[in-house]
Design a protein around this motif. Structure first.
Motif, PDB file in Angstrom:
ATOM      1  N   ASN A  49       1.142  -1.130  -0.310  1.00 20.53           N
ATOM      2  CA  ASN A  49       0.005   0.358  -0.127  1.00 20.53           C
ATOM      3  C   ASN A  49       0.822   0.697  -0.049  1.00 20.53           C
ATOM      4  O   ASN A  49       1.833   1.486   0.522  1.00 20.53           O
ATOM      5  N   LEU A  50       0.248   2.039  -1.373  1.00 20.26           N
ATOM      6  CA  LEU A  50       1.400   3.700  -0.825  1.00 20.26           C
ATOM      7  C   LEU A  50      -0.480   4.434  -0.579  1.00 20.26           C
ATOM      8  O   LEU A  50      -0.721   4.587  -1.124  1.00 20.26           O
ATOM      9  N   CYS A  51       0.207   5.243   0.954  1.00 21.13           N
ATOM     10  CA  CYS A  51      -0.835   5.823   1.765  1.00 21.13           C
ATOM     11  C   CYS A  51      -0.118   7.979   1.205  1.00 21.13           C
ATOM     12  O   CYS A  51       1.148   7.865   1.685  1.00 21.13           O
ATOM     13  N   ILE A  52      -0.787   8.413   0.233  1.00 17.37           N
ATOM     14  CA  ILE A  52      -1.039   9.836   0.293  1.00 17.37           C
ATOM     15  C   ILE A  52      -1.512  10.793   0.715  1.00 17.37           C
ATOM     16  O   ILE A  52      -2.957  10.694   0.621  1.00 17.37           O
ATOM     17  N   PRO A  53      -1.031  11.577   2.151  1.00 17.26           N
ATOM     18  CA  PRO A  53      -1.860  12.192   2.643  1.00 17.26           C
ATOM     19  C   PRO A  53      -2.719  13.594   2.029  1.00 17.26           C
ATOM     20  O   PRO A  53      -1.279  13.458   1.315  1.00 17.26           O
ATOM     21  N   PHE A  54      -3.862  14.270   2.725  1.00 24.21           N
ATOM     22  CA  PHE A  54      -3.685  15.008   1.428  1.00 24.21           C
ATOM     23  C   PHE A  54      -3.431  16.860   1.662  1.00 24.21           C
ATOM     24  O   PHE A  54      -2.531  17.255   0.836  1.00 24.21           O
ATOM     25  N   LEU A  55      -2.887  16.282   3.134  1.00 19.03           N
ATOM     26  CA  LEU A  55      -1.965  17.640   2.990  1.00 19.03           C
ATOM     27  C   LEU A  55      -0.521  17.593   2.341  1.00 19.03           C
ATOM     28  O   LEU A  55      -0.604  18.724   1.962  1.00 19.03           O
ATOM     29  N   SER A  56      -0.076  16.456   2.091  1.00 17.12           N
ATOM     30  CA  SER A  56       1.639  16.686   1.210  1.00 17.12           C
ATOM     31  C   SER A  56       0.879  17.330  -0.258  1.00 17.12           C
ATOM     32  O   SER A  56       1.866  18.337  -0.825  1.00 17.12           O
ATOM     33  N   VAL A  57      -0.217  16.805  -1.107  1.00 17.96           N
ATOM     34  CA  VAL A  57      -0.515  17.344  -2.507  1.00 17.96           C
ATOM     35  C   VAL A  57      -1.647  18.487  -2.596  1.00 17.96           C
ATOM     36  O   VAL A  57      -1.531  18.891  -3.824  1.00 17.96           O
ATOM     37  N   GLU A  58      -1.922  19.043  -1.048  1.00 22.15           N
ATOM     38  CA  GLU A  58      -2.982  19.794  -1.096  1.00 22.15           C
ATOM     39  C   GLU A  58      -2.345  21.729  -2.083  1.00 22.15           C
ATOM     40  O   GLU A  58      -3.042  22.076  -2.696  1.00 22.15           O
ATOM     41  N   LYS A  59      -0.672  21.192  -2.244  1.00 24.05           N
ATOM     42  CA  LYS A  59      -0.157  22.680  -2.757  1.00 24.05           C
ATOM     43  C   LYS A  59      -0.157  22.108  -4.163  1.00 24.05           C
ATOM     44  O   LYS A  59       0.069  23.575  -5.384  1.00 24.05           O
ATOM     45  N   ILE A  60       0.273  21.780  -4.845  1.00 24.26           N
ATOM     46  CA  ILE A  60       0.020  21.190  -5.764  1.00 24.26           C
ATOM     47  C   ILE A  60      -0.948  20.521  -7.074  1.00 24.26           C
ATOM     48  O   ILE A  60      -1.156  19.871  -7.985  1.00 24.26           O
ATOM     49  N   LEU A  61      -2.132  20.964  -5.909  1.00 25.41           N
ATOM     50  CA  LEU A  61      -3.542  19.787  -6.464  1.00 25.41           C
ATOM     51  C   LEU A  61      -3.928  19.853  -8.023  1.00 25.41           C
ATOM     52  O   LEU A  61      -3.975  19.495  -8.577  1.00 25.41           O
ATOM     53  N   ASP A  62      -3.710  22.013  -8.230  1.00 22.71           N
ATOM     54  CA  ASP A  62      -3.570  22.215 -10.020  1.00 22.71           C
ATOM     55  C   ASP A  62      -3.067  21.060 -10.860  1.00 22.71           C
ATOM     56  O   ASP A  62      -3.518  21.523 -11.945  1.00 22.71           O
ATOM     57  N   LYS A  63      -2.044  20.341 -10.670  1.00 25.06           N
ATOM     58  CA  LYS A  63      -0.776  20.021 -11.049  1.00 25.06           C
ATOM     59  C   LYS A  63      -1.607  18.294 -11.480  1.00 25.06           C
ATOM     60  O   LYS A  63      -1.111  17.285 -12.020  1.00 25.06           O
ATOM     61  N   LEU A  64      -2.137  17.867 -10.753  1.00 24.94           N
ATOM     62  CA  LEU A  64      -2.871  16.861 -10.297  1.00 24.94           C
ATOM     63  C   LEU A  64      -4.039  16.981 -11.547  1.00 24.94           C
ATOM     64  O   LEU A  64      -4.754  16.026 -11.131  1.00 24.94           O
TER      65      LEU A  64
END
Length: 331
Positions: A214-229
């Motif tokens: 399993n790979l667990c990615i918290p929302f806080l980790s990617v919050e600042k790059i959501l536009d790139k997702l």
């Protein structure tokens, strides 16, 4: 909210009804249909479907990369693919994984906070058995990991995690760093229990065993790059120069891969006595004519028809045709 009428407006309305100026049916309010969506404040959905889809695309590539990496490390064929991609709370993730397990905590700069890479005991014991000289096919009993076992699997996980750089390169330049390893998930307090996480579950087919990581990615980790997702951003700005550079990089990486190529000229059946008496200079009769094409194998699997010949001072085979043109089946 409905509008509240004054006394004068009520009197005027009753007067109009009594004189017939207004029909009573016209006053029936037609309540608009309301679309109600269930929302659980305990488990807020912070990742949109678009974000999850982009993360899935990134880590489908990651699964292919680590399949090759792990196969090279343990010298066995490994097939890894994404099994599920879901949004949970951190508490739900921790509650549903095995104890003991190997929970690798790592950073993925420039993302914020810590990410988690969980390898369950079945997978860990199988990898350890192979690395220590076993076949990896036997059944394993769950027990506490020794320090030696933890060190071995931590090194292996560091290698797997480092391949995230290749998987993310089309979206963001990232660098990984392992922070620590925990075998009891309940003791890991990396995130708040109600924090939203994207949980990517990979299935691992190795020999006769089918395990999961399993790979667990918290929302806080990617919050600042959501536009790139977002897929539109991902493929935005791709010009011919970028495509040419990507093709060049792919060719360079493929050139460094060594594969075993075999040309099968034909078959011959002989008895054991003749086999034992074979010596240099003996001639065997094959079941094919010299003018017939030969089969060309890659890693013991037949892929091409070819024609044997001489290239300069070396022997060679000219590829005539592809036996199986179904690319998806051969992937």
């Amino acid at each position: 909210m409905s509008e509240v009428l004054s006394q004068n407006e009520i009197d005027s309305l009753l007067s109009a009804l009594s004189t017939g100026e207004i029909e009573a049916e016209s006053l029936v309010a037609v309540e608009e249909e309301r679309k109600i969506k269930v929302y659980d404040f305990k488990t807020p959905n912070k990742f949109s479907k678009e974000h999850l889809r982009t993360l899935e695309l990134i880590h489908e590539n990651f699964a292919r990369i680590i399949s090759t990496y792990l196969s090279g490390q343990i010298r066995k064929s490994v097939k890894i693919k994404i099994e599920t991609m879901q949004q949970f709370t951190y508490e739900e993730f921790i509650r549903n994984i095995a104890n003991p397990t190997v929970l690798t905590i790592f950073r993925l700069f420039p993302l914020e906070g810590n990410l988690l890479f969980e390898t369950n005991p079945d997978y860990v014991y199988q990898i350890l058995d192979i690395l220590l000289g076993g076949t990896g096919d036997k059944k394993f009993k769950s027990k506490e990991f020794t320090d030696i076992e933890k060190n071995i699997i931590t090194r292996m996980n560091e290698g797997l995690i480092s391949n995230l750089k290749l998987a993310w390169e089309d979206v963001l330049e990232v660098e990984s760093e392992v922070v620590g390893v925990e075998t009891n998930p309940a003791l890991n307090q990396t995130l708040a229990p109600n924090e939203s996480v994207a949980l990517i579950t990979f299935s691992v087919d190795l020999g006769k065993n089918h395990t999961f990581i399993n790979l667990c990615i918290p929302f806080l980790s990617v919050e600042k790059i959501l536009d790139k997702l977002e897929v539109q951003y991902w493929f935005r700005g791709r010009n011919e120069a970028d495509k040419l550079e990507s093709k060049t990089k792919i060719k360079e990486r493929l050139n460094g891969v060594n594969i075993e190529l075999t040309g099968v000229l034909g078959d011959s059946n002989i008895n054991v006595q003749d086999f034992l008496s074979l010596k240099a200079g003996d001639v065997l009769t094959l079941n094919k004519k010299s003018t017939e094409p030969v089969k060309v194998k890659i890693m013991n699997k037949t892929y091409f028809y070819g024609k044997p010949g001489i290239i300069g001072k070396s022997r060679g085979i000219q590829v005539l045709d592809i036996i199986d043109k179904d690319v998806e089946e051969n992937e």
